[in-house]
Scaffold this motif. Structure first.
Motif, PDB file in Angstrom:
ATOM      1  N   MET A  41       0.841  -1.211   0.000  1.00  0.00           N
ATOM      2  CA  MET A  41       0.000   0.000   0.000  1.00  0.00           C
ATOM      3  C   MET A  41       0.871   1.254   0.000  1.00  0.00           C
ATOM      4  O   MET A  41       0.605   2.215  -0.718  1.00  0.00           O
ATOM      5  N   HIS A  90      -4.560  -6.564  -3.992  1.00  0.00           N
ATOM      6  CA  HIS A  90      -5.894  -7.182  -3.978  1.00  0.00           C
ATOM      7  C   HIS A  90      -5.804  -8.645  -4.384  1.00  0.00           C
ATOM      8  O   HIS A  90      -6.491  -9.491  -3.813  1.00  0.00           O
ATOM      9  N   ASN A 143     -12.841  -4.017  -4.326  1.00  0.00           N
ATOM     10  CA  ASN A 143     -13.345  -3.322  -3.134  1.00  0.00           C
ATOM     11  C   ASN A 143     -14.827  -3.596  -2.925  1.00  0.00           C
ATOM     12  O   ASN A 143     -15.275  -3.800  -1.801  1.00  0.00           O
ATOM     13  N   PHE A 146     -15.260  -7.128  -1.697  1.00  0.00           N
ATOM     14  CA  PHE A 146     -14.841  -7.192  -0.287  1.00  0.00           C
ATOM     15  C   PHE A 146     -15.934  -6.623   0.622  1.00  0.00           C
ATOM     16  O   PHE A 146     -16.245  -7.184   1.665  1.00  0.00           O
ATOM     17  N   ASN A 152     -18.316  -4.598   5.507  1.00  0.00           N
ATOM     18  CA  ASN A 152     -17.487  -3.625   6.206  1.00  0.00           C
ATOM     19  C   ASN A 152     -17.829  -2.215   5.711  1.00  0.00           C
ATOM     20  O   ASN A 152     -17.406  -1.802   4.633  1.00  0.00           O
ATOM     21  N   GLU A 154     -16.797   0.631   6.446  1.00  0.00           N
ATOM     22  CA  GLU A 154     -15.693   1.571   6.204  1.00  0.00           C
ATOM     23  C   GLU A 154     -15.153   1.475   4.776  1.00  0.00           C
ATOM     24  O   GLU A 154     -14.534   2.412   4.286  1.00  0.00           O
ATOM     25  N   ALA A 155     -15.394   0.322   4.130  1.00  0.00           N
ATOM     26  CA  ALA A 155     -14.906   0.151   2.752  1.00  0.00           C
ATOM     27  C   ALA A 155     -15.704   1.021   1.766  1.00  0.00           C
ATOM     28  O   ALA A 155     -15.291   1.185   0.619  1.00  0.00           O
TER      29      ALA A 155
ATOM     30  N   ALA B  81      -6.528  -1.286   6.619  1.00  0.00           N
ATOM     31  CA  ALA B  81      -6.315  -2.074   5.387  1.00  0.00           C
ATOM     32  C   ALA B  81      -7.649  -2.594   4.855  1.00  0.00           C
ATOM     33  O   ALA B  81      -7.893  -2.583   3.641  1.00  0.00           O
ATOM     34  N   LYS B  82      -8.528  -3.010   5.776  1.00  0.00           N
ATOM     35  CA  LYS B  82      -9.837  -3.533   5.360  1.00  0.00           C
ATOM     36  C   LYS B  82     -10.653  -2.459   4.642  1.00  0.00           C
ATOM     37  O   LYS B  82     -11.433  -2.766   3.749  1.00  0.00           O
ATOM     38  N   ALA B  83     -10.492  -1.200   5.075  1.00  0.00           N
ATOM     39  CA  ALA B  83     -11.232  -0.109   4.420  1.00  0.00           C
ATOM     40  C   ALA B  83     -10.866  -0.050   2.928  1.00  0.00           C
ATOM     41  O   ALA B  83     -11.688   0.335   2.094  1.00  0.00           O
ATOM     42  N   GLY B  85     -10.195  -2.716   1.274  1.00  0.00           N
ATOM     43  CA  GLY B  85     -10.508  -4.050   0.752  1.00  0.00           C
ATOM     44  C   GLY B  85      -9.351  -5.020   0.853  1.00  0.00           C
ATOM     45  O   GLY B  85      -9.293  -5.993   0.113  1.00  0.00           O
TER      46      GLY B  85
END
Lengths: 212, 88
Positions: A41, A90, A143, A146, A152, A154-155, B81-83, B85
């Motif tokens: 990242m 990913h 994304n 996921f 989730n 927040e995603a 990190a999950k935010a 994906g």
């Protein structure tokens, strides 16, 4: 000749700051825990931020000295490489390590396709944007998958952010725009980056002892 | 990374219920071979994340204040990190 502090440069500068903020936070996490995901990242957003910085420098050079398209193209290529590294992350998240190495090779296809194009500046710019578009589309899809699988909330922020980046790239790729509309497309991309900064702000609040 | 995080979570959870976590419950929840698990827990003990109390029927692990701190930060970075994906 316009001033170097015109809105276009400011928009690129804000995008650069957001990308570097995400990269630095990821790097801090990598140094704390040694997580390869956070390393990828950090690398990805350093490349995206660096690409934006180089594009900004290219725009300034074009405005001031009449040269710089090469710099702008280099910036676009760096940005595309950043999306490539993020797309690889990913693949590692959804597949086993061995499967990921094979699958990530398929993401190189747009770069090979780009390499066989005739290399005029305009074509190179279009190819770099097309590669970014393809990779952003993949990142956005992952994304969304996921979010659906893990519920989730927040995603949602990065999904909206990546969707805005994708929309701005789509318009740039497929439409010939007058200057005013072009500014709006830049604002769309800026909004995308600002929304992407959401998870960084949430993390900083949590690390400072805010709500979990 | 997930393994360390999972072990810390299990040890904390078991610790809050009673005396601490036995290697058997870690084996069950971490889904790792015995040798690999003890290698990781030994390293976590030497890094001060866990403390171990040897007993007749196997060792008991407890999370240390440093372990709690690391787990807390780890969870926050996991959410970050999950935010995007991604998993750590």
């Amino acid at each position: 000749m316009s001033s170097p502090v015109n809105p276009d440069f400011l928009i690129l500068a804000v995008q650069f700051v957001v990308a570097f903020a995400i990269a630095i936070v990821s790097l801090v996490g990598y140094r704390m825990f040694g997580s390869r995901t956070l390393f990828r990242m950090a690398l990805s957003f350093f490349l995206i931020g660096g690409g934006i910085l180089v594009q900004d420098a290219g725009n300034i050079a074009t405005e001031l000295a009449g040269f710089g398209p090469e710099l702008s193209i280099l910036g676009l290529v760096l940005e595309a490489l950043g999306y490539f590294v993020l797309a690889i992350s990913h693949i590692y998240t959804v597949r086993s390590e061995v499967g990921a190495e094979v699958s990530s090779m398929t993401l190189l296809l747009p770069f090979f396709a780009a390499a066989v194009q005739p290399s005029t500046a305009l074509v190179l710019e279009g190819v770099a944007r097309s590669v970014s578009f393809f990779l952003l589309l993949y990142i956005l899809s992952e994304n969304i998958i996921f979010l659906v699988k893990n519920r989730n909330a927040e995603a949602l922020l990065p999904i909206v952010g990546f969707a805005l980046l994708l929309a701005s790239l789509f318009i740039r790729l497929f439409f010939v725009l007058p200057t005013e509309t072009s500014d709006l497309v830049d604002l769309l991309k800026l909004a995308g980056f600002l929304i992407l900064s959401g998870p960084v702000l949430v993390l900083l609040v949590r690390l400072r002892g805010g709500p979990p | 990374m997930m393994i360390v995080s999972d072990i810390l979570k299990v040890v904390k959870e078991e610790g809050s219920k009673g005396e601490g976590a036995r290697i058997s419950s870690l084996l069950r929840k971490a889904n790792l071979p015995y040798n690999r698990l003890t290698e990781i827990t030994d390293r976590m003990v030497s890094n001060g994340l866990l403390e171990v109390t040897p007993q007749e029927r196997g060792s008991i692990y407890r999370i240390t204040p440093k372990g709690e701190e690391v787990l807390d930060s780890l969870i926050k970075f996991e959410e970050f990190a999950k935010a995007f994906g991604l998993r750590l």
